[in-house]
Scaffold this motif. Structure first.
Motif, mmCIF file in Angstrom:
data_model
loop_
_atom_site.group_PDB
_atom_site.id
_atom_site.type_symbol
_atom_site.label_atom_id
_atom_site.label_comp_id
_atom_site.label_asym_id
_atom_site.label_seq_id
_atom_site.Cartn_x
_atom_site.Cartn_y
_atom_site.Cartn_z
ATOM 1 N N GLU A 55 0.896 -1.080 -0.026
ATOM 2 C CA GLU A 55 -0.059 -0.064 0.047
ATOM 3 C C GLU A 55 0.831 1.198 -0.102
ATOM 4 O O GLU A 55 0.197 2.247 -0.334
ATOM 5 C CB GLU A 55 -0.769 0.126 1.216
ATOM 6 C CG GLU A 55 -1.895 -0.984 1.165
ATOM 7 C CD GLU A 55 -2.877 -1.250 2.423
ATOM 8 O OE1 GLU A 55 -3.006 -0.216 3.125
ATOM 9 O OE2 GLU A 55 -3.391 -2.287 2.500
ATOM 10 N N ASP A 56 1.915 1.307 0.557
ATOM 11 C CA ASP A 56 3.161 2.430 0.536
ATOM 12 C C ASP A 56 3.954 2.216 -0.577
ATOM 13 O O ASP A 56 4.518 3.212 -1.314
ATOM 14 C CB ASP A 56 3.826 2.226 1.947
ATOM 15 C CG ASP A 56 4.668 3.425 2.162
ATOM 16 O OD1 ASP A 56 4.339 4.418 1.927
ATOM 17 O OD2 ASP A 56 5.978 3.033 2.217
ATOM 18 N N SER A 57 4.402 0.757 -0.902
ATOM 19 C CA SER A 57 5.411 0.641 -1.800
ATOM 20 C C SER A 57 5.563 -0.912 -2.197
ATOM 21 O O SER A 57 5.774 -1.590 -1.265
ATOM 22 C CB SER A 57 6.822 1.210 -1.035
ATOM 23 O OG SER A 57 7.684 0.598 -1.996
ATOM 24 N N GLN A 58 5.213 -1.106 -3.424
ATOM 25 C CA GLN A 58 5.440 -2.521 -3.926
ATOM 26 C C GLN A 58 6.991 -2.908 -4.024
ATOM 27 O O GLN A 58 7.221 -4.203 -3.642
ATOM 28 C CB GLN A 58 4.749 -2.717 -5.483
ATOM 29 C CG GLN A 58 4.898 -3.875 -5.990
ATOM 30 C CD GLN A 58 4.181 -4.706 -5.219
ATOM 31 O OE1 GLN A 58 2.736 -4.821 -5.389
ATOM 32 N NE2 GLN A 58 4.420 -5.848 -4.799
ATOM 33 N N LEU A 59 7.831 -2.060 -4.149
ATOM 34 C CA LEU A 59 9.288 -2.057 -4.024
ATOM 35 C C LEU A 59 9.452 -2.810 -2.826
ATOM 36 O O LEU A 59 10.377 -3.763 -2.517
ATOM 37 C CB LEU A 59 10.113 -1.217 -4.391
ATOM 38 C CG LEU A 59 11.541 -1.202 -4.314
ATOM 39 C CD1 LEU A 59 11.981 -2.304 -5.238
ATOM 40 C CD2 LEU A 59 12.143 -0.044 -4.604
ATOM 41 N N LEU A 60 8.972 -2.098 -1.624
ATOM 42 C CA LEU A 60 9.123 -2.466 -0.283
ATOM 43 C C LEU A 60 8.771 -4.159 0.130
ATOM 44 O O LEU A 60 9.705 -4.913 0.334
ATOM 45 C CB LEU A 60 8.502 -1.688 0.766
ATOM 46 C CG LEU A 60 8.441 -2.017 2.310
ATOM 47 C CD1 LEU A 60 10.150 -2.213 2.726
ATOM 48 C CD2 LEU A 60 7.642 -0.990 2.822
ATOM 49 N N GLU A 61 7.494 -4.349 -0.471
ATOM 50 C CA GLU A 61 6.994 -5.662 -0.213
ATOM 51 C C GLU A 61 8.006 -6.717 -1.028
ATOM 52 O O GLU A 61 8.096 -7.699 -0.443
ATOM 53 C CB GLU A 61 5.529 -5.831 -0.628
ATOM 54 C CG GLU A 61 4.762 -7.197 -0.493
ATOM 55 C CD GLU A 61 3.405 -7.170 -0.973
ATOM 56 O OE1 GLU A 61 2.686 -7.194 0.024
ATOM 57 O OE2 GLU A 61 3.160 -7.407 -2.309
ATOM 58 N N ASP A 62 8.354 -6.416 -2.179
ATOM 59 C CA ASP A 62 8.945 -7.335 -3.121
ATOM 60 C C ASP A 62 10.595 -7.613 -2.287
ATOM 61 O O ASP A 62 11.041 -8.690 -2.363
ATOM 62 C CB ASP A 62 9.268 -6.716 -4.695
ATOM 63 C CG ASP A 62 7.969 -6.624 -5.300
ATOM 64 O OD1 ASP A 62 7.090 -7.498 -4.826
ATOM 65 O OD2 ASP A 62 7.817 -6.135 -6.331
ATOM 66 N N THR A 63 11.046 -6.444 -1.853
ATOM 67 C CA THR A 63 12.220 -6.644 -1.250
ATOM 68 C C THR A 63 12.286 -7.293 -0.094
ATOM 69 O O THR A 63 13.054 -8.328 0.326
ATOM 70 C CB THR A 63 13.297 -5.090 -1.246
ATOM 71 O OG1 THR A 63 12.954 -4.495 -2.525
ATOM 72 C CG2 THR A 63 14.685 -5.337 -1.031
ATOM 73 N N VAL A 64 11.582 -6.922 0.783
ATOM 74 C CA VAL A 64 11.342 -7.743 2.129
ATOM 75 C C VAL A 64 11.220 -9.119 1.931
ATOM 76 O O VAL A 64 12.042 -10.069 2.427
ATOM 77 C CB VAL A 64 10.266 -6.987 3.083
ATOM 78 C CG1 VAL A 64 10.114 -8.029 4.133
ATOM 79 C CG2 VAL A 64 10.756 -5.576 3.618
ATOM 80 N N ASN A 65 10.444 -9.579 1.019
ATOM 81 C CA ASN A 65 10.263 -10.830 0.996
ATOM 82 C C ASN A 65 11.055 -11.568 0.002
ATOM 83 O O ASN A 65 11.149 -12.763 0.048
ATOM 84 C CB ASN A 65 8.553 -11.130 0.421
ATOM 85 C CG ASN A 65 7.580 -10.776 1.540
ATOM 86 O OD1 ASN A 65 7.345 -11.449 2.496
ATOM 87 N ND2 ASN A 65 6.851 -9.760 1.398
ATOM 88 N N ALA A 66 11.803 -10.925 -0.994
ATOM 89 C CA ALA A 66 13.010 -11.528 -1.793
ATOM 90 C C ALA A 66 13.945 -11.905 -0.762
ATOM 91 O O ALA A 66 14.498 -13.126 -1.022
ATOM 92 C CB ALA A 66 13.335 -10.432 -2.626
#
Length: 302
Positions: A55-66
Motif C-alpha cells: 500500500e506504501d511501496s510495492q518495491l518494499l514488499e518485493d524486497t522484504v520478501n525476496a
C-alpha cells in the motif's frame, strides 16, 4: 512419500503464530515432529507485511520478501509457512520475481542491489513457497497421513475455512482449485472426520476490515460461523492464524454484532491433524482458545 524419504523445509512461522496464536506454532512443531518432517526455522526472517507494505511501496514488499525467500534458497529448501496470509504474500512476490527474471531483469537487479546493501543474499528463484496444507497433501500424502492415524475422528463434523489469501493471492495454484477447493476436506476424510460444505468457506473472514469497519468485519465472520453451525458443524478449521483471530478470539464480540449466541470452536489445521495422530490436547494448546474446544474433545471422548 516413501518411508525412505525425509521431508525438510525452511520454516517461516510468521508473526501471529509466535504471538497471539502461539498454539499454532506449538501444534505445528508437534505435528511435524510426529510425522518425521524436519523444519529448519528461519530465525532471521522478517514479517511478510500481511499485504500492507505494498500500500506504501510495492518495491518494499518485493524486497522484504525476496530476502525471506533468499534465506530459504541459501538452505536449498522450500519455504514452508503455516499462515495463509504469509503464503499469499510471499508466494505472490515469488511469482512476481520469477516473472522479473524472464521479462524485467532490471527490476530484479534493483531488488538484489538493495539486498546487497544490507549484506543479504540475492534472490535467485530456485525454490518455492509452500503452505503446510500443501506440504501435507502434495508432499507427505493423504494415504501416509491416514496410515499414521491412531485416533480416528469419527463423527466429528468439520467446516473448513480456507479464507482468501491461500487460494487466490497467487496467479497459479497447482495444488487445488481456487474456487472449489477440496484439500482440507480431503485431509478431514483421511483422519476420519466428516466435511461440512458451506458457502463462506472460501470467502474473506473480515480481518482486513477489522481496524476501520469493525461491525462489518464481525458481520462477515458471524455469517460464516452461523452458516457452518446451521449445517451441523462441530468445529471450524482454518489454515490461517489471522482468520483464527477474527473467528475465535473475537467471536464474543461477533455475537454482540449479529445478536446471536455462537460458541463454535475454531481449530488450527495442525491441531486437528495432530489430534488424529494421538497427541494429547494440552500439548496442542487447545486450552488457549477464546471459544472453548471442550465440545470437540468431548465428542471425541477426550
Amino acid at each position: 512419500m516413501s518411508s525412505s524419504q525425509k521431508l525438510r523445509y525452511a520454516y517461516f512461522p510468521g508473526c501471529v503464530a509466535q504471538g497471539a496464536c502461539r498454539e499454532l506454532y506449538q501444534s505445528t512443531a508437534i505435528l511435524t515432529q510426529t510425522l518425521g518432517i524436519e523444519l529448519v526455522e528461519l530465525k532471521k526472517a522478517s514479517c511478510c507485511g500481511s499485504g500492507t507494505f505494498k500500500e506504501d511501496s510495492q518495491l518494499l514488499e518485493d524486497t522484504v520478501n525476496a530476502r525471506n525467500i533468499a534465506l530459504a534458497e541459501e538452505l536449498n529448501l522450500p519455504l514452508l509457512t503455516h499462515c495463509s496470509t504469509c503464503q499469499g504474500v510471499i508466494g505472490r512476490v515469488d511469482e512476481r520475481l520469477k516473472d522479473f527474471q524472464q521479462n524485467d531483469p532490471a527490476s530484479l537487479e534493483q531488488i538484489n542491489h538493495l539486498l546487497a546493501k544490507e549484506s543479504c543474499s540475492p534472490y535467485t528463484g530456485t525454490t518455492e513457497v509452500k503452505h503446510l496444507l500443501w506440504a501435507l497433501v502434495a508432499d507427505y500424502g493423504l494415504e501416509e497421513i491416514q496410515r499414521r492415524v491412531t485416533r480416528k475422528l469419527s463423527g466429528l463434523k468439520c467446516a473448513a475455512f480456507y479464507g482468501c489469501y491461500l487460494l487466490r493471492a497467487q496467479t497459479s495454484l497447482p495444488y487445488d482449485d481456487p474456487h472449489q477447493p477440496e484439500s482440507m476436506e480431503n485431509v478431514f476424510r483421511a483422519i476420519g472426520a466428516t466435511p461440512v460444505y458451506y458457502r463462506g468457506r472460501t470467502q474473506c473472514c473480515g480481518w482486513p476490515l477489522s481496524s476501520y469497519a469493525t461491525d462489518l468485519s464481525f458481520q462477515m465472520a458471524g455469517n460464516h460461523i452461523t452458516e457452518a453451525i446451521d449445517l451441523g458443524a462441530d468445529c471450524m478449521v482454518t489454515p490461517c492464524p489471522l482468520c483464527h483471530l477474527n473467528l475465535d478470539s473475537r467471536q464474543p464480540e461477533v455475537e454482540k454484532v449479529i445478536e446471536r449466541s455462537l460458541g463454535l470452536p475454531i481449530l488450527h489445521l495442525p491441531q486437528l491433524v495432530a489430534l488424529a495422530l494421538g497427541i494429547e490436547p494440552k500439548k496442542l494448546g487447545l486450552d488457549r482458545h477464546m471459544v472453548s474446544t471442550q465440545p470437540v474433545l468431548q465428542k471425541l471422548g477426550l
